[in-house]
Structures are given as structure tokens and as C-alpha cells.
Design an enzyme around this catalytic site. Structure first.
Site, PDB file in Angstrom:
ATOM      1  N   ASP A  67       0.866  -1.178   0.000  1.00  0.00           N
ATOM      2  CA  ASP A  67       0.000   0.000   0.000  1.00  0.00           C
ATOM      3  C   ASP A  67       0.902   1.227   0.000  1.00  0.00           C
ATOM      4  O   ASP A  67       1.979   1.213   0.601  1.00  0.00           O
ATOM      5  CB  ASP A  67      -0.850   0.060   1.270  1.00  0.00           C
ATOM      6  CG  ASP A  67      -2.027  -0.902   1.263  1.00  0.00           C
ATOM      7  OD1 ASP A  67      -2.121  -1.729   0.336  1.00  0.00           O
ATOM      8  OD2 ASP A  67      -2.841  -0.825   2.195  1.00  0.00           O
ATOM      9  N   HIS A 124       4.746  -7.557   0.135  1.00  0.00           N
ATOM     10  CA  HIS A 124       4.373  -8.842  -0.451  1.00  0.00           C
ATOM     11  C   HIS A 124       5.060  -9.036  -1.802  1.00  0.00           C
ATOM     12  O   HIS A 124       5.583  -8.087  -2.396  1.00  0.00           O
ATOM     13  CB  HIS A 124       2.855  -8.915  -0.596  1.00  0.00           C
ATOM     14  CG  HIS A 124       2.126  -8.873   0.715  1.00  0.00           C
ATOM     15  ND1 HIS A 124       1.500  -9.972   1.261  1.00  0.00           N
ATOM     16  CD2 HIS A 124       1.949  -7.857   1.607  1.00  0.00           C
ATOM     17  CE1 HIS A 124       0.961  -9.638   2.426  1.00  0.00           C
ATOM     18  NE2 HIS A 124       1.217  -8.362   2.656  1.00  0.00           N
ATOM     19  N   SER A 227       8.407   4.145   4.758  1.00  0.00           N
ATOM     20  CA  SER A 227       9.635   4.008   3.996  1.00  0.00           C
ATOM     21  C   SER A 227       9.322   3.794   2.522  1.00  0.00           C
ATOM     22  O   SER A 227       8.257   4.178   2.048  1.00  0.00           O
ATOM     23  CB  SER A 227      10.499   2.884   4.550  1.00  0.00           C
ATOM     24  OG  SER A 227      11.828   3.067   4.124  1.00  0.00           O
TER      25      SER A 227
END
Length: 261
Positions: A67, A124, A227
Site C-alpha cells: 500500500d 508482499h 519508507s
């Protein structure tokens, strides 16, 4: 006394989490456990898993691994990755000076994805891959927000980072976790917390032959606080989603691109 201290600590943790949720507009309802009082620490909350089905995988060859928001993406100009107007950095610098590895991505493709404090902070796999090696690279801890990216030359090749190299059905893929201001740790599912310790020297980990295979959409790592992730692919590997544009919000599991060839 210990029980009282524990209770006070729990209330303080809950207060910190509630302030964070309010400030950044975090959607707690997406969490596997939406109850703020269930988290023993802020770190537990920050790296919370999502409820089942919250991020379905698109039927695409490559899906978005996080995200966040798109910082930049596109072709690598020989060995130069575009950071922002007036700034670029080399694949060799990003990959801890490994010229042979950097050569595999010459004229290839990259995507730089920014995770703000409000975002889900697990990372992921965009496609299935077998882990070959991991490199911890010490460095600075500049903020990685869009303003800093426009102002600090070579930002992503200067900050502390963890380089993860995978073999995929379409060739090598580098997935680089970039640290930032107040990032306490970066972790991978096969190693656990990589930093700390912070020895001030490059550390290399060889996983070739260990059969560490990760399916598309599988969690591979996580950040503590916001980050950036930088992905690299060889030339002619994929075509990016035509809806993508710098600054666009993204969600883990959405279509990132389709394979070429």
C-alpha cells in the site's frame, strides 16, 4: 506495583495508537484485529496484519507489493534510475556496488513505491520467486517523503537498505527495502529483523540452494514506520499498468503490470 505499571503502560500505548490513528486517518477496520486495546505495543499495531480478503490479488502477472503511492517508475536509462526532476542514481550504487548484479538490470525497468505512516506496512511478492541472496547496506536515514526525494540527490542509494534478490520465471528481480527517518527496523520472513544490529558494514547472506520459494502475494517483509520499496527487473520483462502515474495511490494486490514475451 508491577500490575499498576503494566496497566499504565497499556493505557499509554493505547493513547499513542489512538492519536496516531486520528492524525493519519488509519483505517483500523481493515486490520485482522481492529481493537486498539489488543496491541501490546505501538510496533505491534504498526505492523498489524490485515483481515482475510482485505487485499485480493488481481489476475495479473505482477501485482503491487505494498500500500502507498507511486514515487516513480519506468525504464532504467542504461544504469540510471530516475528519482525526481534533476536527480538520478545508479543501479550499482543501489545494489551495494555489485557491478555484475547491476549489469543484469541495464536498460531494464524500475518502480519506486512510497509508504507513508498511515499505510499498511507489510511487503508482499509481486510475482512468485525463489530467494537467492540478501544484502544489508548501511547508510543514512533521510526521510523518504516526496519533498525529500526532490531535494536529496541519490537518496535511495544513500539510505540504509536491504537488497533481496529473487529468481523468477522471467529472470532476476531485485526488491530493495529502503530505510528512513525513525525506521527502527526492517525484517524479512526468512531472516527476521535485519537491523538492528547496525554494524556499519555491508552484510551478505547467501540463500541459493536453500529452496526458499515465495508465491505471488505472499508476505516477504515489513517496515517499522514509513519508507520505500524499489523494484528492479531486466529489460523487456513487463509492461506497467497503463493506469499508473507518479503520485497515484496504490494498494497491495492491484495489477502492476503484465509480462512481455
Amino acid at each position: 506495583m508491577g500490575v499498576l505499571a503494566s496497566a499504565r503502560g497499556g493505557r499509554l500505548t493505547q493513547a499513542v495508537i489512538r492519536r496516531f490513528v486520528a492524525r493519519y486517518g488509519v483505517d483500523v477496520g481493515e486490520a485482522a484485529d481492529p481493537r486498539i486495546e489488543s496491541y501490546a505495543s505501538f510496533n505491534d499495531f504498526f505492523t498489524r496484519p490485515l483481515r482475510a480478503g482485505a487485499r485480493p490479488l488481481a489476475p495479473a502477472d505482477y501485482v503491487c507489493p505494498v500500500d502507498g503511492a507511486i514515487s516513480q517508475f519506468g525504464p532504467i536509462a542504461r544504469d540510471q534510475i530516475f528519482q525526481a526532476k534533476g536527480h538520478a542514481y545508479s543501479t550499482r550504487a543501489l545494489l551495494a556496488g555489485d557491478a555484475a548484479l547491476a549489469a543484469e538490470f541495464e536498460n531494464g525497468l524500475f518502480a519506486t513505491l512510497y509508504l507513508s505512516p498511515r499505510d499498511y506496512h507489510r511487503i508482499h511478492m509481486p510475482c512468485a520467486g525463489r530467494l537467492l541472496r540478501m544484502v544489508y547496506v548501511p547508510g543514512d536515514l533521510f526521510s523518504v517523503n516526496p519533498v525529500t526525494a526532490r531535494g536529496v540527490p541519490g537518496l535511495f542509494a544513500r539510505n540504509e537498505r536491504v537488497v533481496c534478490l529473487f529468481d523468477t520465471v522471467r529472470g532476476p528481480m531485485a526488491l530493495v527495502l529502503v530505510g528512513a527517518t525513525i525506521v527502527g527496523s526492517m525484517a524479512t520472513v526468512w531472516h527476521g529483523v535485519v537491523n538492528p544490529p547496525r554494524p556499519g558494514a555491508v552484510r551478505r547472506f547467501d540463500y541459493a540452494g536453500q529452496g526458499i520459494d515465495l508465491a505471488q502475494g505472499t508476505e516477504m517483509g515489513r517496515f517499522l514506520l514509513g519508507s520505500t520499496v524499489v523494484l528492479l527487473w531486466p529489460h523487456g520483462t513487463l509492461r506497467f499498468n497503463p493506469d499508473w502515474a507518479p503520485g497515484r495511490a496504490i494498494r497491495m494486490g492491484e495489477a502492476m503490470g503484465r509480462a512481455l514475451g
